[in-house]
Scaffold this motif. Sequence first.
Motif, PDB file in Angstrom:
ATOM      1  N   GLU A   6       0.862  -1.175   0.000  1.00 12.36           N
ATOM      2  CA  GLU A   6       0.000   0.000   0.000  1.00 12.36           C
ATOM      3  C   GLU A   6       0.904   1.233   0.000  1.00 12.36           C
ATOM      4  OE1 GLU A   6      -3.241   2.342   2.798  1.00 12.36           O
ATOM      5  OE2 GLU A   6      -2.646   0.287   3.322  1.00 12.36           O
ATOM      6  N   ALA A  44       1.657   5.200  -0.013  1.00  7.14           N
ATOM      7  CA  ALA A  44       1.048   6.445   0.445  1.00  7.14           C
ATOM      8  C   ALA A  44       0.599   7.256  -0.770  1.00  7.14           C
ATOM      9  CB  ALA A  44       2.051   7.244   1.274  1.00  7.14           C
ATOM     10  N   HIS A  46       4.110  12.645  -1.842  1.00  3.37           N
ATOM     11  CA  HIS A  46       3.513  11.435  -1.296  1.00  3.37           C
ATOM     12  C   HIS A  46       3.128  11.749   0.145  1.00  3.37           C
ATOM     13  CE1 HIS A  46       3.814   8.207  -4.249  1.00  3.37           C
ATOM     14  NE2 HIS A  46       4.947   8.749  -4.656  1.00  3.37           N
ATOM     15  N   GLU A  47       1.826  11.677   0.429  1.00  3.39           N
ATOM     16  CA  GLU A  47       1.309  12.046   1.742  1.00  3.39           C
ATOM     17  C   GLU A  47       1.316  10.823   2.650  1.00  3.39           C
ATOM     18  OE1 GLU A  47       0.585  15.061   2.586  1.00  3.39           O
ATOM     19  OE2 GLU A  47       0.411  16.133   0.679  1.00  3.39           O
ATOM     20  N   ALA A  48       2.370  10.691   3.454  1.00  3.55           N
ATOM     21  CA  ALA A  48       2.502   9.543   4.351  1.00  3.55           C
ATOM     22  C   ALA A  48       1.589   9.666   5.562  1.00  3.55           C
ATOM     23  CB  ALA A  48       3.946   9.397   4.794  1.00  3.55           C
ATOM     24  N   ALA A  49       1.312  10.878   5.982  1.00  2.00           N
ATOM     25  CA  ALA A  49       0.388  11.176   7.080  1.00  2.00           C
ATOM     26  C   ALA A  49      -0.075  12.613   6.866  1.00  2.00           C
ATOM     27  CB  ALA A  49       1.068  11.007   8.438  1.00  2.00           C
ATOM     28  N   ALA A 107       4.796   6.325  13.111  1.00  2.00           N
ATOM     29  CA  ALA A 107       5.360   6.783  11.843  1.00  2.00           C
ATOM     30  C   ALA A 107       6.878   6.714  11.928  1.00  2.00           C
ATOM     31  CB  ALA A 107       4.911   8.207  11.532  1.00  2.00           C
ATOM     32  N   VAL A 117       3.677   3.312   9.097  1.00  2.00           N
ATOM     33  CA  VAL A 117       4.018   3.892   7.801  1.00  2.00           C
ATOM     34  C   VAL A 117       5.529   4.059   7.758  1.00  2.00           C
ATOM     35  CG1 VAL A 117       3.687   6.280   8.600  1.00  2.00           C
ATOM     36  CG2 VAL A 117       3.543   5.764   6.147  1.00  2.00           C
ATOM     37  N   VAL A 131       8.603   5.894   5.717  1.00  2.00           N
ATOM     38  CA  VAL A 131       9.045   6.938   4.796  1.00  2.00           C
ATOM     39  C   VAL A 131      10.548   6.822   4.677  1.00  2.00           C
ATOM     40  CG1 VAL A 131       8.970   9.397   4.249  1.00  2.00           C
ATOM     41  CG2 VAL A 131       7.162   8.378   5.652  1.00  2.00           C
ATOM     42  N   PRO A 139       6.915   6.086  -0.037  1.00  2.00           N
ATOM     43  CA  PRO A 139       6.459   5.704   1.308  1.00  2.00           C
ATOM     44  C   PRO A 139       5.407   4.597   1.213  1.00  2.00           C
ATOM     45  CG  PRO A 139       6.372   8.098   0.986  1.00  2.00           C
ATOM     46  CD  PRO A 139       6.583   7.491  -0.359  1.00  2.00           C
ATOM     47  N   ARG A 197       2.868   1.581   3.593  1.00  2.00           N
ATOM     48  CA  ARG A 197       2.243   1.314   4.885  1.00  2.00           C
ATOM     49  C   ARG A 197       1.396   0.048   4.773  1.00  2.00           C
ATOM     50  NH1 ARG A 197      -1.458   6.769   4.363  1.00  2.00           N
ATOM     51  NH2 ARG A 197      -2.904   6.030   2.751  1.00  2.00           N
TER      52      ARG A 197
END
Length: 332
Positions: free
Chosen positions: A20, A22, A29-32, A194, A247, A249, A255, A257
């Motif tokens: 999966e 991010a 890339h939005e990891a969180a 994270a 997740v 990074v 990234p 998760r």
Amino acid sequence: MADICESALMNLAPSETRFEVAPKIGLFHEAAADIAALRTVMVNVVFVGVPGTSHWVLVDAGLFGSAKRIRAAAELRFGPGARPAAIILTHGHFDHVGAIGELSESWDVPVYAHPLELPYLTGRSSYPPPDPTVGGGAMAWLASAYPKRPIDLGPRVHALPHDGVVPELPGWRWIHTPGHTAGHVALFRESDRALISGDAVITTRQESALAVLEQRPELNGPPAYFTPDWQSARDSLQHLASLHPSVLVTGHGVPVRGDNMQEELQRLARDFDLLAVPEKGRYVPVPAVTNQHGVVSVPPRRWGKVAFALAAVATVGAIGLIAAIARADEEL
């Protein structure tokens, strides 16, 4: 020749697991909600902070020539004139500090790194020489041409606090993860697990220019050609796996998760010698020795004229592939 060799080697990738990834929104890339990775040619920089706010931190500083792209991305994410409260370095290899001088000066912000990394950031020592014979890809063969001399940030660079606190990042702690470099660190946030791993574990086969171009996610140990201590690298990766991150990074690759990531991270930690450590290489039997002043000793080089000739051939192919990676990066 490099393309043919790399295509064959990529068929031996350690895993075909579907990760999966991010989500990618615009440049990032939005990891969180407050963690975004930006790729600069072949390496990531990470922005930690809520978009639109004034308090944020930059992790690593990409390749030389990427300062303009990083500043533009920062202003896009945090607003006009955005500047971080600090820059944290996972380590000081050329592809992670290329823009650090320009950025730290123009933003007038402090830079933090592990104490054992300071010799390479204050002009006192070069890193141990790379080993282009490990990894089998064009990026590995090109390693002899990569910049190796130290940079000198002078009084702008500071040692990370001994208590594990990450300056300007409440809730985060830094973890010493030596192996790829003596002072390599990862950053971990317990509240959501994270993990910003730097190069201790990455999500592409960085030795291969084709893999770097494709960005197909797969878990790997640190880039082999720049790793002078495999025992420490193993211990560091096993430590990170024990954190069970939600997740991941990384310094290279996208990234990732989810459950598959966690399962593969555990597998990589368990089978590190099989999946990550080269069968042969300059630093496989004997690591480089370093201390707070820099390099103390390195084992002798283990490759001769034939390998050097192969490296020259592979380098020609690698230059073309890296140019393609750079063009693809500019299109993002």
